[in-house]
Design a protein around this motif. Structure first.
Motif, PDB file in Angstrom:
ATOM      1  N   PHE A  94       7.603  -2.754  21.864  1.00  0.00           N
ATOM      2  CA  PHE A  94       8.375  -1.666  22.465  1.00  0.00           C
ATOM      3  C   PHE A  94       9.690  -1.460  21.722  1.00  0.00           C
ATOM      4  CE2 PHE A  94      11.573  -0.392  25.735  1.00  0.00           C
ATOM      5  CZ  PHE A  94      11.190   0.938  25.800  1.00  0.00           C
ATOM      6  N   MET A  95      10.362  -2.550  21.388  1.00  0.00           N
ATOM      7  CA  MET A  95      11.609  -2.433  20.617  1.00  0.00           C
ATOM      8  C   MET A  95      11.367  -1.707  19.303  1.00  0.00           C
ATOM      9  SD  MET A  95      13.526  -6.086  21.033  1.00  0.00           S
ATOM     10  CE  MET A  95      14.248  -6.616  22.584  1.00  0.00           C
ATOM     11  N   ASN A  96      10.290  -2.092  18.627  1.00  0.00           N
ATOM     12  CA  ASN A  96       9.969  -1.462  17.354  1.00  0.00           C
ATOM     13  C   ASN A  96       9.648   0.022  17.530  1.00  0.00           C
ATOM     14  OD1 ASN A  96      10.313  -3.816  15.849  1.00  0.00           O
ATOM     15  ND2 ASN A  96       8.201  -4.461  16.138  1.00  0.00           N
ATOM     16  N   ALA A  97       8.986   0.357  18.644  1.00  0.00           N
ATOM     17  CA  ALA A  97       8.662   1.760  18.909  1.00  0.00           C
ATOM     18  C   ALA A  97       9.930   2.577  19.127  1.00  0.00           C
ATOM     19  CB  ALA A  97       7.748   1.866  20.128  1.00  0.00           C
ATOM     20  N   VAL A  98      10.911   1.988  19.812  1.00  0.00           N
ATOM     21  CA  VAL A  98      12.183   2.669  20.048  1.00  0.00           C
ATOM     22  C   VAL A  98      12.929   2.884  18.728  1.00  0.00           C
ATOM     23  CG1 VAL A  98      14.471   2.430  21.115  1.00  0.00           C
ATOM     24  CG2 VAL A  98      12.415   1.882  22.422  1.00  0.00           C
ATOM     25  N   ILE A  99      12.922   1.868  17.877  1.00  0.00           N
ATOM     26  CA  ILE A  99      13.570   1.984  16.561  1.00  0.00           C
ATOM     27  C   ILE A  99      12.853   3.025  15.704  1.00  0.00           C
ATOM     28  CG2 ILE A  99      14.032   0.770  14.389  1.00  0.00           C
ATOM     29  CD1 ILE A  99      14.437  -1.782  16.058  1.00  0.00           C
ATOM     30  N   ASP A 100      11.524   2.968  15.687  1.00  0.00           N
ATOM     31  CA  ASP A 100      10.741   3.904  14.869  1.00  0.00           C
ATOM     32  C   ASP A 100      10.919   5.349  15.326  1.00  0.00           C
ATOM     33  OD1 ASP A 100       9.818   1.774  13.411  1.00  0.00           O
ATOM     34  OD2 ASP A 100       7.869   1.664  14.397  1.00  0.00           O
ATOM     35  N   PHE A 101      11.038   5.548  16.644  1.00  0.00           N
ATOM     36  CA  PHE A 101      11.241   6.904  17.148  1.00  0.00           C
ATOM     37  C   PHE A 101      12.553   7.478  16.626  1.00  0.00           C
ATOM     38  CE2 PHE A 101      13.192   9.676  20.412  1.00  0.00           C
ATOM     39  CZ  PHE A 101      12.307  10.740  20.324  1.00  0.00           C
ATOM     40  N   HIS A 102      13.582   6.684  16.645  1.00  0.00           N
ATOM     41  CA  HIS A 102      14.886   7.132  16.132  1.00  0.00           C
ATOM     42  C   HIS A 102      14.784   7.545  14.668  1.00  0.00           C
ATOM     43  CE1 HIS A 102      18.913   6.711  14.343  1.00  0.00           C
ATOM     44  NE2 HIS A 102      19.392   7.001  15.554  1.00  0.00           N
ATOM     45  N   GLN A 103      14.136   6.699  13.876  1.00  0.00           N
ATOM     46  CA  GLN A 103      14.037   6.982  12.446  1.00  0.00           C
ATOM     47  C   GLN A 103      13.115   8.172  12.158  1.00  0.00           C
ATOM     48  OE1 GLN A 103      16.033   5.057  10.010  1.00  0.00           O
ATOM     49  NE2 GLN A 103      16.896   4.936  12.081  1.00  0.00           N
TER      50      GLN A 103
END
Length: 254
Positions: free
Chosen positions: A218-227
């Motif tokens: 989930f953390m990675n998904a949040v980071i990836d969405f931003h990028q």
């Protein structure tokens, strides 16, 4: 789908219902089940120290939450900056959990087995009720990040870019749904180690490690969405969409 209760401050910054040793209503159980007044007084004094540790950690979580809002709202923020931020959060979490586990072992050693049986029985009932309440509430809030999706569709005119960003928000939804299930399972009703007052520090640290690992997708998904949003939008488009996302995700400062 998330309903703003396990919310981002919990899933991204750790914590959650029943997290004092992962035993629901522990203090209430201690007061009710331990009849020896002097020993109860000693245990509750130790418990007060534990609550002080938790209070200090909560203060830090709120500071981290505010800092996250600020860096996540900036288009210039890089993936490395977000990764470093969450690594720092994890380091703080590890230090905190070591203290909490030491307190658990100290306190539980002073509770007799029969007393513990009564405490854990009440805790399991409380955990089951909490989970049922959560699940019922979740059924009434199944529209996900609908406003964010609508903002993406209305703001990004290039369909290819819009579809790419939408896939990012859908990945957040999928990973968040799985995380919700995982977090609910960390309780004395579903985990024998948590239910056993004699569990040692290594076994408890393994649970904490598992807890942290469950949050990574989930953390990675949040980071990836931003990028993803950053790479597929103009500055004004980014600002508009990220504002809606943060508000919908219950991330905005109160």
């Amino acid at each position: 789908m998330i309903i703003g209760i396990i919310a981002l401050i919990t899933t991204l910054f750790f914590g959650g219902p029943g997290e004092i040793f992962y035993v629901d209503n522990l203090e209430k159980g201690i007061k009710k089940s331990i009849l020896d007044k002097e020993r109860k007084k000693e245990i509750l004094a130790d418990f007060k120290i534990t609550k002080g540790i938790i209070k200090n950690y909560e203060k830090q979580r709120k500071k981290d939450f505010k800092a996250f809002n600020e860096i996540y709202a900036r288009k210039a923020t890089t993936k490395n900056q977000l990764d470093s931020f969450f690594d720092s959060i994890q380091d703080t979490r590890s230090t905190y959990q070591n203290k909490i586990i030491d307190q658990r072992i100290l306190i539980f050693d002073k509770i007799e087995d029969q007393e513990w049986s009564e405490i854990i029985e009440s805790s399991v009932t409380s955990a089951e009720k909490r989970i049922q309440k959560f699940e019922k509430k979740a059924l009434k809030n199944n529209d996900g990040f609908g406003k964010t999706k609508a903002s993406i569709k209305s703001t990004i005119s290039d369909r290819v870019k819009a579809d790419s960003i939408l896939k990012g928000i859908e990945n957040i939804e999928v990973t968040l749904k799985e995380l919700e299930k995982a977090l609910l399972s960390f309780n004395a009703s579903d985990n024998k180690i948590l239910a056993n007052k004699h569990s040692d520090k290594k076994a408890l640290l393994d649970i904490v490690k598992n807890d942290s690992e469950k949050r990574l997708p989930f953390m990675n998904a949040v980071i990836d969405f931003h990028q993803n949003l950053k790479n597929n939008s103009l500055d004004s488009e980014f600002d508009q969409i990220i504002k809606v996302f943060l508000k919908e995700a219950n991330m905005t400062s109160k």
